[in-house]
Design a protein around this motif. Sequence first.
Motif, mmCIF file in Angstrom:
data_model
loop_
_atom_site.group_PDB
_atom_site.id
_atom_site.type_symbol
_atom_site.label_atom_id
_atom_site.label_comp_id
_atom_site.label_asym_id
_atom_site.label_seq_id
_atom_site.Cartn_x
_atom_site.Cartn_y
_atom_site.Cartn_z
ATOM 1 N N VAL B 37 0.859 -1.182 0.000
ATOM 2 C CA VAL B 37 0.000 0.000 0.000
ATOM 3 C C VAL B 37 0.894 1.230 0.000
ATOM 4 O O VAL B 37 1.867 1.287 0.762
ATOM 5 C CB VAL B 37 -0.916 0.006 1.234
ATOM 6 C CG1 VAL B 37 -1.725 1.303 1.309
ATOM 7 C CG2 VAL B 37 -1.841 -1.207 1.213
ATOM 8 N N TRP B 47 -3.859 0.908 -2.821
ATOM 9 C CA TRP B 47 -3.450 -0.492 -2.892
ATOM 10 C C TRP B 47 -2.688 -0.733 -4.183
ATOM 11 O O TRP B 47 -3.159 -0.345 -5.262
ATOM 12 C CB TRP B 47 -4.688 -1.392 -2.834
ATOM 13 C CG TRP B 47 -4.401 -2.848 -2.747
ATOM 14 C CD1 TRP B 47 -4.063 -3.541 -1.625
ATOM 15 C CD2 TRP B 47 -4.453 -3.803 -3.803
ATOM 16 N NE1 TRP B 47 -3.890 -4.878 -1.916
ATOM 17 C CE2 TRP B 47 -4.122 -5.066 -3.250
ATOM 18 C CE3 TRP B 47 -4.738 -3.743 -5.170
ATOM 19 C CZ2 TRP B 47 -4.076 -6.236 -4.003
ATOM 20 C CZ3 TRP B 47 -4.695 -4.892 -5.931
ATOM 21 C CH2 TRP B 47 -4.364 -6.126 -5.343
ATOM 22 N N ARG B 50 -0.592 -7.556 -4.441
ATOM 23 C CA ARG B 50 -0.383 -8.537 -3.371
ATOM 24 C C ARG B 50 0.222 -9.813 -3.924
ATOM 25 O O ARG B 50 0.199 -10.071 -5.123
ATOM 26 C CB ARG B 50 -1.713 -8.877 -2.692
ATOM 27 C CG ARG B 50 -2.584 -9.766 -3.578
ATOM 28 C CD ARG B 50 -3.604 -10.561 -2.803
ATOM 29 N NE ARG B 50 -4.321 -11.467 -3.684
ATOM 30 C CZ ARG B 50 -5.529 -11.948 -3.413
ATOM 31 N NH1 ARG B 50 -6.158 -11.615 -2.305
ATOM 32 N NH2 ARG B 50 -6.112 -12.792 -4.252
ATOM 33 N N ASN B 59 -1.301 -10.411 -7.766
ATOM 34 C CA ASN B 59 -2.321 -9.563 -8.366
ATOM 35 C C ASN B 59 -1.834 -8.123 -8.247
ATOM 36 O O ASN B 59 -1.313 -7.745 -7.192
ATOM 37 C CB ASN B 59 -3.666 -9.698 -7.650
ATOM 38 C CG ASN B 59 -4.186 -11.105 -7.618
ATOM 39 O OD1 ASN B 59 -3.955 -11.833 -6.658
ATOM 40 N ND2 ASN B 59 -4.880 -11.514 -8.652
ATOM 41 N N TYR B 60 -2.021 -7.348 -9.306
ATOM 42 C CA TYR B 60 -1.552 -5.968 -9.303
ATOM 43 C C TYR B 60 -2.689 -5.002 -9.621
ATOM 44 O O TYR B 60 -3.563 -5.290 -10.440
ATOM 45 C CB TYR B 60 -0.428 -5.780 -10.328
ATOM 46 C CG TYR B 60 0.796 -6.627 -10.053
ATOM 47 C CD1 TYR B 60 1.185 -7.632 -10.918
ATOM 48 C CD2 TYR B 60 1.550 -6.414 -8.903
ATOM 49 C CE1 TYR B 60 2.315 -8.401 -10.665
ATOM 50 C CE2 TYR B 60 2.683 -7.184 -8.635
ATOM 51 C CZ TYR B 60 3.056 -8.178 -9.520
ATOM 52 O OH TYR B 60 4.174 -8.941 -9.260
ATOM 53 N N ALA B 61 -2.645 -3.829 -8.990
ATOM 54 C CA ALA B 61 -3.593 -2.771 -9.310
ATOM 55 C C ALA B 61 -3.313 -2.263 -10.729
ATOM 56 O O ALA B 61 -2.155 -2.202 -11.161
ATOM 57 C CB ALA B 61 -3.468 -1.636 -8.313
ATOM 58 N N GLN B 62 -4.373 -1.890 -11.416
ATOM 59 C CA GLN B 62 -4.240 -1.424 -12.800
ATOM 60 C C GLN B 62 -3.272 -0.247 -12.896
ATOM 61 O O GLN B 62 -2.504 -0.151 -13.853
ATOM 62 C CB GLN B 62 -5.607 -1.030 -13.346
ATOM 63 C CG GLN B 62 -6.532 -2.219 -13.563
ATOM 64 C CD GLN B 62 -7.963 -1.799 -13.874
ATOM 65 O OE1 GLN B 62 -8.290 -0.620 -13.888
ATOM 66 N NE2 GLN B 62 -8.810 -2.774 -14.115
ATOM 67 N N ASP B 99 -2.839 -10.238 5.121
ATOM 68 C CA ASP B 99 -4.245 -10.633 5.031
ATOM 69 C C ASP B 99 -4.256 -12.151 5.206
ATOM 70 O O ASP B 99 -3.551 -12.861 4.498
ATOM 71 C CB ASP B 99 -4.809 -10.220 3.675
ATOM 72 C CG ASP B 99 -6.256 -10.638 3.475
ATOM 73 O OD1 ASP B 99 -6.757 -10.509 2.339
ATOM 74 O OD2 ASP B 99 -6.905 -11.064 4.457
ATOM 75 N N THR B 106 -8.881 -15.520 0.912
ATOM 76 C CA THR B 106 -8.351 -14.517 1.836
ATOM 77 C C THR B 106 -9.497 -13.914 2.641
ATOM 78 O O THR B 106 -10.663 -13.982 2.244
ATOM 79 C CB THR B 106 -7.637 -13.388 1.080
ATOM 80 O OG1 THR B 106 -8.591 -12.724 0.247
ATOM 81 C CG2 THR B 106 -6.509 -13.915 0.222
ATOM 82 N N TYR B 107 -9.142 -13.309 3.765
ATOM 83 C CA TYR B 107 -10.160 -12.712 4.619
ATOM 84 C C TYR B 107 -10.524 -11.295 4.173
ATOM 85 O O TYR B 107 -11.522 -10.757 4.614
ATOM 86 C CB TYR B 107 -9.663 -12.684 6.064
ATOM 87 C CG TYR B 107 -9.798 -14.016 6.775
ATOM 88 C CD1 TYR B 107 -9.787 -14.067 8.159
ATOM 89 C CD2 TYR B 107 -9.918 -15.201 6.078
ATOM 90 C CE1 TYR B 107 -9.908 -15.277 8.836
ATOM 91 C CE2 TYR B 107 -10.039 -16.412 6.728
ATOM 92 C CZ TYR B 107 -10.038 -16.439 8.112
ATOM 93 O OH TYR B 107 -10.151 -17.633 8.778
ATOM 94 N N ASN B 108 -9.708 -10.715 3.314
ATOM 95 C CA ASN B 108 -10.001 -9.398 2.740
ATOM 96 C C ASN B 108 -9.985 -8.258 3.741
ATOM 97 O O ASN B 108 -10.749 -7.293 3.613
ATOM 98 C CB ASN B 108 -11.338 -9.418 1.976
ATOM 99 C CG ASN B 108 -11.290 -10.353 0.789
ATOM 100 O OD1 ASN B 108 -10.405 -10.256 -0.054
ATOM 101 N ND2 ASN B 108 -12.222 -11.296 0.741
#
Lengths: 111, 123
Positions: B37, B47, B50, B59-62, B99, B106-108
């Motif tokens: 983050v 974010w 992760r 996974n990546y943010a756009q 997380d 995942t628990y998110n």
Amino acid sequence: QSALTQPASVSGSPGQSITISCTGTSSDVGGYNYVSWYQQHPGKAPKLMIYDVTNRPSGVSNRFSGSKSGNTASLTISGLQAIDEADYYCISYTSSSTLYVFGTGTKVTVL
Amino acid sequence: QVQLVQSGAEVKKPGSSVKVSCKASGGTFSSYTISWVRQAPGQGLEWMGRIIPILDITNYAQNFQGRVTITADKSTSTAYMELSSLRSEDTAMYYCAGDFWSGYYTYNWFDPWGQGTLVTVSS
């Protein structure tokens, strides 16, 4: 993916209750019960206050509570205290490839 | 409860890369995903992406796709975030956050957090 919308600032007197809103869409806040809230004091890392919309982690004061209606989640702080003065952020899981989206953040001031 | 300890502050030149580490201790590394983050000075949280270390899935943010690489070394319980092609706008505090990973989902929500690593990009 746009950030979730929070009010920039909320203030209240000691002992009062305040509510911070977090508005998204049906692709994030409205579509999942995966909204969490974080408190951040200046110069510190964020601290988890609420998870899964309404749940409070062990050790977090019961003055903090969460709720959700439609595309808007809310954090309520009751019995406001000076130590509650901080920035607060919501975050939601989202169906987009960007898995999580944060709120814009709210500065809470205790008058 | 796992604790996350990050590497120290960095000063980088524009166009270079930075690699920040996040070491887990006191718990089971394989029970967590690690997210990164970012927080620019005076700004909100963002974010970045992760990793699920036990599966080596990322996974990546756009907004960061193509410029950020997140990896993990299970043998040392350490996650890494590398950001390339740095520009002045990348000057920020970078946090890692855990997380819980059940083995299936995942628990998110994010707890614990690292102490943060300040990255300054300046010529």
